[in-house]
Design a protein around this motif. Structure first.
Motif, PDB file in Angstrom:
ATOM      1  N   VAL A   1       1.044 -46.944 -43.322  1.00  0.00           N
ATOM      2  CA  VAL A   1       2.205 -46.160 -43.743  1.00  0.00           C
ATOM      3  C   VAL A   1       3.235 -46.252 -42.618  1.00  0.00           C
ATOM      4  O   VAL A   1       2.906 -46.563 -41.474  1.00  0.00           O
ATOM      5  CB  VAL A   1       1.863 -44.678 -44.040  1.00  0.00           C
ATOM      6  CG1 VAL A   1       0.930 -44.552 -45.239  1.00  0.00           C
ATOM      7  CG2 VAL A   1       1.275 -43.986 -42.818  1.00  0.00           C
ATOM      8  N   ALA A   2       4.467 -45.951 -42.943  1.00  0.00           N
ATOM      9  CA  ALA A   2       5.522 -45.961 -41.935  1.00  0.00           C
ATOM     10  C   ALA A   2       5.207 -44.933 -40.852  1.00  0.00           C
ATOM     11  O   ALA A   2       4.565 -43.906 -41.115  1.00  0.00           O
ATOM     12  CB  ALA A   2       6.865 -45.652 -42.587  1.00  0.00           C
ATOM     13  N   ALA A   3       5.669 -45.198 -39.662  1.00  0.00           N
ATOM     14  CA  ALA A   3       5.402 -44.301 -38.528  1.00  0.00           C
ATOM     15  C   ALA A   3       5.920 -42.893 -38.783  1.00  0.00           C
ATOM     16  O   ALA A   3       5.365 -41.921 -38.296  1.00  0.00           O
ATOM     17  CB  ALA A   3       6.021 -44.875 -37.254  1.00  0.00           C
ATOM     18  N   ARG A   4       6.984 -42.755 -39.591  1.00  0.00           N
ATOM     19  CA  ARG A   4       7.566 -41.437 -39.873  1.00  0.00           C
ATOM     20  C   ARG A   4       6.712 -40.610 -40.823  1.00  0.00           C
ATOM     21  O   ARG A   4       6.905 -39.401 -40.952  1.00  0.00           O
ATOM     22  CB  ARG A   4       8.957 -41.595 -40.488  1.00  0.00           C
ATOM     23  CG  ARG A   4       8.893 -42.243 -41.863  1.00  0.00           C
ATOM     24  CD  ARG A   4      10.152 -42.086 -42.684  1.00  0.00           C
ATOM     25  NE  ARG A   4      10.027 -42.757 -43.952  1.00  0.00           N
ATOM     26  CZ  ARG A   4       9.332 -42.310 -44.983  1.00  0.00           C
ATOM     27  NH1 ARG A   4       8.708 -41.170 -44.917  1.00  0.00           N
ATOM     28  NH2 ARG A   4       9.263 -42.998 -46.104  1.00  0.00           N
ATOM     29  N   VAL A   5       5.765 -41.232 -41.516  1.00  0.00           N
ATOM     30  CA  VAL A   5       4.932 -40.529 -42.497  1.00  0.00           C
ATOM     31  C   VAL A   5       3.897 -39.683 -41.763  1.00  0.00           C
ATOM     32  O   VAL A   5       3.066 -40.211 -41.021  1.00  0.00           O
ATOM     33  CB  VAL A   5       4.240 -41.510 -43.455  1.00  0.00           C
ATOM     34  CG1 VAL A   5       3.243 -40.793 -44.358  1.00  0.00           C
ATOM     35  CG2 VAL A   5       5.283 -42.266 -44.284  1.00  0.00           C
ATOM     36  N   PRO A   6       3.938 -38.364 -41.963  1.00  0.00           N
ATOM     37  CA  PRO A   6       2.965 -37.517 -41.279  1.00  0.00           C
ATOM     38  C   PRO A   6       1.583 -37.598 -41.927  1.00  0.00           C
ATOM     39  O   PRO A   6       1.456 -37.559 -43.145  1.00  0.00           O
ATOM     40  CB  PRO A   6       3.551 -36.110 -41.422  1.00  0.00           C
ATOM     41  CG  PRO A   6       4.379 -36.178 -42.660  1.00  0.00           C
ATOM     42  CD  PRO A   6       4.907 -37.587 -42.734  1.00  0.00           C
ATOM     43  N   ILE A   7       0.590 -37.739 -41.083  1.00  0.00           N
ATOM     44  CA  ILE A   7      -0.795 -37.574 -41.514  1.00  0.00           C
ATOM     45  C   ILE A   7      -1.156 -36.152 -41.116  1.00  0.00           C
ATOM     46  O   ILE A   7      -1.007 -35.768 -39.958  1.00  0.00           O
ATOM     47  CB  ILE A   7      -1.737 -38.584 -40.844  1.00  0.00           C
ATOM     48  CG1 ILE A   7      -1.315 -40.021 -41.188  1.00  0.00           C
ATOM     49  CG2 ILE A   7      -3.186 -38.311 -41.267  1.00  0.00           C
ATOM     50  CD1 ILE A   7      -2.113 -41.084 -40.449  1.00  0.00           C
ATOM     51  N   ILE A   8      -1.587 -35.367 -42.092  1.00  0.00           N
ATOM     52  CA  ILE A   8      -1.844 -33.944 -41.873  1.00  0.00           C
ATOM     53  C   ILE A   8      -3.328 -33.669 -42.080  1.00  0.00           C
ATOM     54  O   ILE A   8      -3.878 -33.970 -43.140  1.00  0.00           O
ATOM     55  CB  ILE A   8      -0.982 -33.089 -42.820  1.00  0.00           C
ATOM     56  CG1 ILE A   8       0.502 -33.383 -42.564  1.00  0.00           C
ATOM     57  CG2 ILE A   8      -1.298 -31.607 -42.644  1.00  0.00           C
ATOM     58  CD1 ILE A   8       1.448 -32.806 -43.597  1.00  0.00           C
ATOM     59  N   ALA A   9      -3.952 -33.104 -41.057  1.00  0.00           N
ATOM     60  CA  ALA A   9      -5.375 -32.774 -41.120  1.00  0.00           C
ATOM     61  C   ALA A   9      -5.587 -31.528 -41.969  1.00  0.00           C
ATOM     62  O   ALA A   9      -4.801 -30.592 -41.920  1.00  0.00           O
ATOM     63  CB  ALA A   9      -5.915 -32.521 -39.718  1.00  0.00           C
ATOM     64  N   VAL A  10      -6.663 -31.528 -42.734  1.00  0.00           N
ATOM     65  CA  VAL A  10      -7.120 -30.350 -43.467  1.00  0.00           C
ATOM     66  C   VAL A  10      -8.515 -30.059 -42.923  1.00  0.00           C
ATOM     67  O   VAL A  10      -9.416 -30.887 -43.038  1.00  0.00           O
ATOM     68  CB  VAL A  10      -7.163 -30.611 -44.986  1.00  0.00           C
ATOM     69  CG1 VAL A  10      -7.662 -29.375 -45.721  1.00  0.00           C
ATOM     70  CG2 VAL A  10      -5.799 -31.054 -45.512  1.00  0.00           C
ATOM     71  N   THR A  11      -8.664 -28.899 -42.280  1.00  0.00           N
ATOM     72  CA  THR A  11      -9.921 -28.606 -41.602  1.00  0.00           C
ATOM     73  C   THR A  11     -10.178 -27.109 -41.536  1.00  0.00           C
ATOM     74  O   THR A  11      -9.250 -26.310 -41.593  1.00  0.00           O
ATOM     75  CB  THR A  11      -9.908 -29.200 -40.173  1.00  0.00           C
ATOM     76  OG1 THR A  11     -11.154 -28.919 -39.536  1.00  0.00           O
ATOM     77  CG2 THR A  11      -8.773 -28.636 -39.339  1.00  0.00           C
TER      78      THR A  11
END
Length: 122
Positions: free
Chosen positions: A63-73
């Motif tokens: 994915v593009a660097a600007r796309v946030p990966i968000i943890a669900v924990t």
């Protein structure tokens, strides 16, 4: 169950959502279609945990660097937040997830983004 509930919450927040059941499925999906605006990753997935999945997504630039990966924990410890950041994630949502916390987190990254991909074990 978590995947279904969070999928409904994402829909209620105005997102289109694609759900997968494992890190390997998430990687395969992003190789086919890297156009997602957010990536939500459960840290406790069965085959490839969320940390390894996020590292691979970033390493392969799926994915593009600007796309946030968000943890669900469920782990709210500061050390876990750092572990998520070190793996290439941008933010964290603590379980149990409320609709307000989900909306607030997504809004922090961009109110205009409306496509989500949800990567949860199940």
């Amino acid at each position: 169950m978590n995947r279904l509930v969070l999928g409904e919450m994402l829909s209620a927040a105005g997102c289109l959502c694609e759900a997968v059941t494992s890190g390997a499925e998430a990687i395969a999906m992003l190789r086919r279609d890297p156009s997602f605006d957010y990536v939500l990753v459960d840290c406790q997935m069965p085959d490839l945990d969320g940390y390894a999945t996020a590292r691979q997504i970033r390493a392969e630039r799926l994915v593009a660097a600007r796309v946030p990966i968000i943890a669900v924990t469920a782990d709210a410890m500061a050390s876990n937040r750092q572990k998520c950041l070190d793996a290439g994630m941008a933010d964290i949502i603590i379980k149990p997830v409320s609709l307000d916390s989900l909306r607030d987190t997504l809004a922090r990254w961009s109110a205009a983004m409306m496509t989500c991909t949800l990567f949860l074990g199940g």
